[in-house]
Design an enzyme around this catalytic site. Structure first.
Site, PDB file in Angstrom:
ATOM      1  N   TYR A  21      35.936  65.003  81.942  1.00  0.00           N
ATOM      2  CA  TYR A  21      36.896  65.787  82.948  1.00  0.00           C
ATOM      3  C   TYR A  21      37.965  64.303  83.313  1.00  0.00           C
ATOM      4  O   TYR A  21      37.659  63.435  82.525  1.00  0.00           O
ATOM      5  CB  TYR A  21      35.456  65.646  84.408  1.00  0.00           C
ATOM      6  CG  TYR A  21      34.955  66.304  83.727  1.00  0.00           C
ATOM      7  CD1 TYR A  21      34.954  67.512  84.868  1.00  0.00           C
ATOM      8  CD2 TYR A  21      33.506  66.185  83.602  1.00  0.00           C
ATOM      9  CE1 TYR A  21      33.739  68.668  84.973  1.00  0.00           C
ATOM     10  CE2 TYR A  21      32.230  66.644  84.030  1.00  0.00           C
ATOM     11  CZ  TYR A  21      32.604  68.311  84.315  1.00  0.00           C
ATOM     12  OH  TYR A  21      31.942  69.484  84.053  1.00  0.00           O
ATOM     13  N   CYS A  22      39.118  64.447  84.685  1.00  0.00           N
ATOM     14  CA  CYS A  22      39.984  64.147  84.370  1.00  0.00           C
ATOM     15  C   CYS A  22      39.723  62.681  84.578  1.00  0.00           C
ATOM     16  O   CYS A  22      38.995  62.029  84.982  1.00  0.00           O
ATOM     17  CB  CYS A  22      41.048  64.606  85.550  1.00  0.00           C
ATOM     18  SG  CYS A  22      42.395  63.893  85.955  1.00  0.00           S
ATOM     19  N   PRO A  23      40.773  62.019  83.695  1.00  0.00           N
ATOM     20  CA  PRO A  23      41.754  61.914  83.206  1.00  0.00           C
ATOM     21  C   PRO A  23      41.848  62.209  81.614  1.00  0.00           C
ATOM     22  O   PRO A  23      43.012  62.555  80.508  1.00  0.00           O
ATOM     23  CB  PRO A  23      42.272  61.254  82.619  1.00  0.00           C
ATOM     24  CG  PRO A  23      41.358  59.708  83.245  1.00  0.00           C
ATOM     25  CD  PRO A  23      39.957  60.308  83.724  1.00  0.00           C
TER      26      PRO A  23
END
Length: 83
Positions: A21-23
């Site tokens: 997941y981000c980042p």
């Protein structure tokens, strides 16, 4: 994915960021493109919906060409040509 492999652009490198997941997907993309040459194409597989926003911004910011972006059943596929 909805396209057959015959419909997909040829690529020189692949990055699977599934489950991240981000980042993290974008950080891994930054690292991967450093090892590639201008004109090469990177295939990216992701499961994070935020990549639909982040990958185009990544391409725009660095001047890379987003050749293909598609989603199917929670999996996102991108082909990016480096400049």
């Amino acid at each position: 994915m909805t396209n057959s492999t015959a419909d997909l652009p040829p690529f020189q490198a692949e990055l699977d960021t599934s489950g991240l997941y981000c980042p993290e997907p974008i950080m891994l993309m930054h690292n991967k493109v450093r090892d590639m040459q201008p004109g090469d194409t990177l295939k990216v597989v992701a499961t994070d919906p935020a990549t639909t926003r982040d990958v185009p911004k990544f391409c725009h910011f660095l001047g890379h060409e987003l050749l293909l972006q598609q989603e199917s059943e929670g999996q996102y596929l991108y082909f990016i040509r480096l400049v």
